[in-house]
Design a protein around this motif. Structure first.
Motif, PDB file in Angstrom:
ATOM      1  N   ASN A 346       0.820  -1.218   0.000  1.00 58.43           N
ATOM      2  CA  ASN A 346       0.000   0.000   0.000  1.00 58.43           C
ATOM      3  C   ASN A 346       0.852   1.265   0.000  1.00 58.43           C
ATOM      4  N   ASN A 347       2.018   1.203   0.640  1.00 60.72           N
ATOM      5  CA  ASN A 347       2.878   2.386   0.722  1.00 60.72           C
ATOM      6  C   ASN A 347       3.761   2.557  -0.507  1.00 60.72           C
ATOM      7  N   LEU A 348       4.250   1.440  -1.085  1.00 60.95           N
ATOM      8  CA  LEU A 348       5.260   1.522  -2.146  1.00 60.95           C
ATOM      9  C   LEU A 348       4.673   1.396  -3.550  1.00 60.95           C
ATOM     10  N   LEU A 349       3.819   0.410  -3.759  1.00 62.05           N
ATOM     11  CA  LEU A 349       3.369   0.109  -5.124  1.00 62.05           C
ATOM     12  C   LEU A 349       1.963   0.609  -5.431  1.00 62.05           C
ATOM     13  N   ALA A 350       1.060   0.529  -4.463  1.00 68.93           N
ATOM     14  CA  ALA A 350      -0.345   0.843  -4.734  1.00 68.93           C
ATOM     15  C   ALA A 350      -0.553   2.227  -5.338  1.00 68.93           C
ATOM     16  N   PRO A 351       0.104   3.286  -4.834  1.00 72.95           N
ATOM     17  CA  PRO A 351      -0.113   4.605  -5.462  1.00 72.95           C
ATOM     18  C   PRO A 351       0.313   4.646  -6.923  1.00 72.95           C
ATOM     19  N   LYS A 352       1.412   3.989  -7.256  1.00 69.75           N
ATOM     20  CA  LYS A 352       1.874   3.971  -8.650  1.00 69.75           C
ATOM     21  C   LYS A 352       0.908   3.187  -9.534  1.00 69.75           C
ATOM     22  N   VAL A 353       0.424   2.063  -9.006  1.00 73.70           N
ATOM     23  CA  VAL A 353      -0.497   1.234  -9.786  1.00 73.70           C
ATOM     24  C   VAL A 353      -1.790   1.994 -10.062  1.00 73.70           C
ATOM     25  N   LYS A 354      -2.337   2.654  -9.031  1.00 71.90           N
ATOM     26  CA  LYS A 354      -3.585   3.384  -9.211  1.00 71.90           C
ATOM     27  C   LYS A 354      -3.399   4.559 -10.166  1.00 71.90           C
ATOM     28  N   ALA A 355      -2.252   5.217 -10.070  1.00 72.70           N
ATOM     29  CA  ALA A 355      -1.987   6.331 -10.981  1.00 72.70           C
ATOM     30  C   ALA A 355      -1.908   5.844 -12.423  1.00 72.70           C
TER      31      ALA A 355
END
Length: 669
Positions: A346-355
């Motif tokens: 949630n901290n490392l990958l999730a923001p990039k994936v959602k973007a």
């Protein structure tokens, strides 16, 4: 039905040779083209309600969102929610294979169902986008879904299976030969040429291998040339080599521009290397989404690296199970391992994936934009012309569906109806009856009535008991094909009913021909033909009873039990065993198919019975009035007129089938 792979005679080619060649080229072009679909899914969540009993009760059950608790439930239970999927986000582009990994119960199949548009209701939230837009019917028709279980007819060959499916699913704008060529091209594309004339088989019948059977299931969906292909654990039950061959076939499909999403339990290292992207689930939450080749580096960067050579898939599934091994033998104690992995993602990958999923710019596929990648494959861009391809039109008409389903039913059912054991059973029963009642004397009225009642029992129980399994056994195939819109319920039911008639009537004809003349029944051709006609009609009525019970209950074991009890009641009230039935149970006699058949058989042999009374000297005032006379009198007195008997059997014939059809209509697909 000729299944010649679309081969045409010289007479067909000579007048319109150029036109035929052009049609073949157009067909090949349509099969090789692919409307590119980029699948995105954002914040997919799915919850179900659990019902926990109040203190003092240990029972708990699952209650869906659509059905709320009753008034009594509100006072004795406290509903809770269970999260099946929680905020799953990702995407897959044309030409890629996305593998959904995770242990059993992690939500893989539920996620696939959600991506296929098969999950609905208040418990489902999130967004599924195709090329940045919500799914519509056009894209839905271009989506293929392969379930985990192979639902196929066991006695059809690979080629027959795919040809029949092609004839049913492809639209009438294609000719029959063109549909057959589509099926043949799918057989070639999936590497099934070597086994195309081998039957499918099942756990009891030897047929193709598990991997070949799975490729046939994939071929069902490939007939419509889908752009998006979803597969639920396609390698389940296959060995390492079979799984590798199957995924290699999927890889070749992806290279032609298709978007492929598959769930897998624990693939081998060779299979894992063929994945472009991996989505790892643990208890409904995502702990990794990204390139398959980057998964080990990612987990190593957060402190979970293996010090020995290991299959990446095994390592990932171990982590999803909360297990972390450093030396290959012992498990390292990591408190709250799953929570740590979820927090890191949630901290490392999730923001990039959602973007990336919310980005509307052209998506990069292996370093090349989607449009350029598809141009290299010779595929069409998503313009209006490709949207109006022949595969978006409606499928076959009702009569065409009926004809094809009838042909398929006859091919499949011939093995079931005329297997050696069933033929042996009928012939032995006929010979035994002929031997027991060999040339019986017309004055042996009790024995003759016993023979007629035996015939009524045998040909009432046998077809009813056999047909009760029909719809429960075909339920999975029926629901799968109906959900894909292959045919209407009425065409299926009519084809099944009409196809059963020749299958069900041949063996009774053999039985009657053997037993009638051996037992010395009324030696007149008219009497023999009348007996045969009554028996054949009776068989169809008994079969209708079995179909109705099977369609209502839709469980093979329960339906067979109910059929046994029903036929037992019909036999006991059939008019031979008991003449003075208690008043409270007398009504059962008039619902008994055995009763009406038995009375008709008696009428054919003895008419009104007066000649038999005279022959036996059965008169109330004579000294010869005996138990035999009383038996004859009780069987023949109060005879229902034969026309009435026949009319009631006809009503039952129609009525039972209407009940079966109505019961099938209530099944939701």
């Amino acid at each position: 039905m000729p299944m010649d792979g679309g081969r045409e005679s010289p007479n067909e080619r000579s007048p319109n040779g150029s036109e035929t060649t052009k049609n073949c080229r157009d067909l090949e072009s349509l099969m090789s083209s692919c409307y590119p679909i980029t699948l995105k899914f954002v914040d997919i969540c799915y919850r179900v309600k659990l019902e926990s009993k109040s203190s003092g009760s240990t029972h708990c059950g699952v209650r869906g969102f659509l059905g709320g608790p009753t008034r009594k439930d509100r006072t004795t239970s406290t509903p809770e929610e269970r999260t099946i999927l929680n905020g799953i986000t990702g995407m897959v582009s044309p030409g890629e294979i996305l593998a959904i990994l995770g242990p059993s119960g992690s939500g893989k199949s539920t996620l696939l169902n959600a991506l296929a548009g098969r999950v609905h209701g208040p418990g489902f939230t999130g967004t599924v986008l195709d090329n940045g837009q919500k799914r519509n019917k056009s894209v839905q028709r271009r989506t293929g879904y392969v379930t985990q279980d192979d639902v196929l007819y066991p006695h059809l060959t690979v080629r027959e299976t795919l040809v029949f499916c092609s004839l049913l699913r492809l639209p009438d704008s294609l000719s029959k030969n063109e549909k057959i060529r589509v099926a043949q091209s799918v057989i070639t594309e999936l590497g099934l040429c070597k086994c195309e004339n081998t039957i499918i088989g099942n756990s009891f019948i030897r047929g193709v291998s598990g991997g070949e059977r799975k490729r046939v299931s994939i071929g069902h969906e490939m007939l419509l040339n889908p752009s998006l292909l979803l597969l639920d654990e396609p390698t389940s039950g296959l060995d390492s080599t079979g799984a590798h061959r199957l995924v290699s076939a999927l890889e070749s499909l992806a290279q032609k521009g298709k978007t492929i999403v598959t769930s897998m339990h624990q693939p081998s290292s060779r299979v894992y290397q063929m994945f472009d992207s991996v989505l790892l689930l643990s208890e409904g939450r995502c702990i990794y989404y990204g390139k398959a080749s980057d998964a080990m580096d990612y987990f190593g960067s957060i402190g979970f690296s293996s010090s020995f050579h290991v299959n990446p898939a095994d390592f990932l599934v171990d982590l999803a199970n909360g297990v972390f091994q450093t030396d290959g033998t012992s498990e390292t104690d990591k408190p709250n391992l799953k929570q740590t992995l979820i927090s890191s993602y949630n901290n490392l990958l999730a923001p990039k994936v959602k973007a990336a999923c919310l980005d509307t710019s052209p998506i990069m596929t292996n370093g090349v934009k989607t449009k350029m990648a598809f141009e290299s494959h010779g595929s069409k861009s998503p313009n209006k012309e490709s949207r109006r391809s022949i595969y978006s039109s409606s499928n076959s008409g009702w009569f065409n569906q009926f004809t094809i389903l009838l042909q398929r039913s006859l091919k499949e059912r011939r093995h079931e109806s005329f297997n050696s054991l069933k033929v042996f059973q009928v012939i032995i029963a006929a010979v035994l009856a002929g031997g027991m009642w060999w040339h019986s004397d017309i004055r042996d009225i009790q024995d003759r009535l016993g023979l007629l009642f035996f015939i009524a029992i045998f040909w009432g129980v046998l077809p009813a008991y056999n047909s009760v399994f029909t719809f429960p056994q075909e339920r999975a195939i029926f629901m799968k094909e109906r959900s894909s819109g292959m045919y209407t319920l009425s065409s299926y039911f009519m084809a099944r009913s009409v196809g059963d008639i020749p299958m069900e009537l041949i063996l009774p004809m053999v039985f009657t021909t053997i037993a009638y003349w051996m037992t010395g029944l009324k030696p007149e051709l008219g009497a023999f033909l009348s007996t045969l006609a009554v028996l054949l009609g009776y068989v169809l009525v008994a079969q209708g009873l079995g179909l109705a019970l099977g369609a209502i209950i839709m469980d093979a074991k329960q339906a067979s039990t109910v059929a046994t009890v029903t036929m037992l009641a019909f036999v006991l009230t059939g008019g031979f065993y008991v003449h003075k039935i208690p008043a409270c149970m007398a009504w059962i006699k008039y619902t008994s198919i055995t009763f009406y058949c038995y009375k008709l058989l008696i009428y054919i042999q003895y008419g009104e019975g007066h000649s038999i009374w005279f022959l036996l000297g059965c008169s109330q005032g004579s000294n010869r009035y005996s138990l035999s006379c009383r038996f004859v009198e009780e069987d023949l007195e109060g005879q229902i007129h034969p026309i009435v008997n026949i009319g009631i059997l006809i009503i039952m014939f129609v009525g039972y089938r209407l009940i079966a059809y109505t019961a099938l209509r209530r099944i939701k697909v």
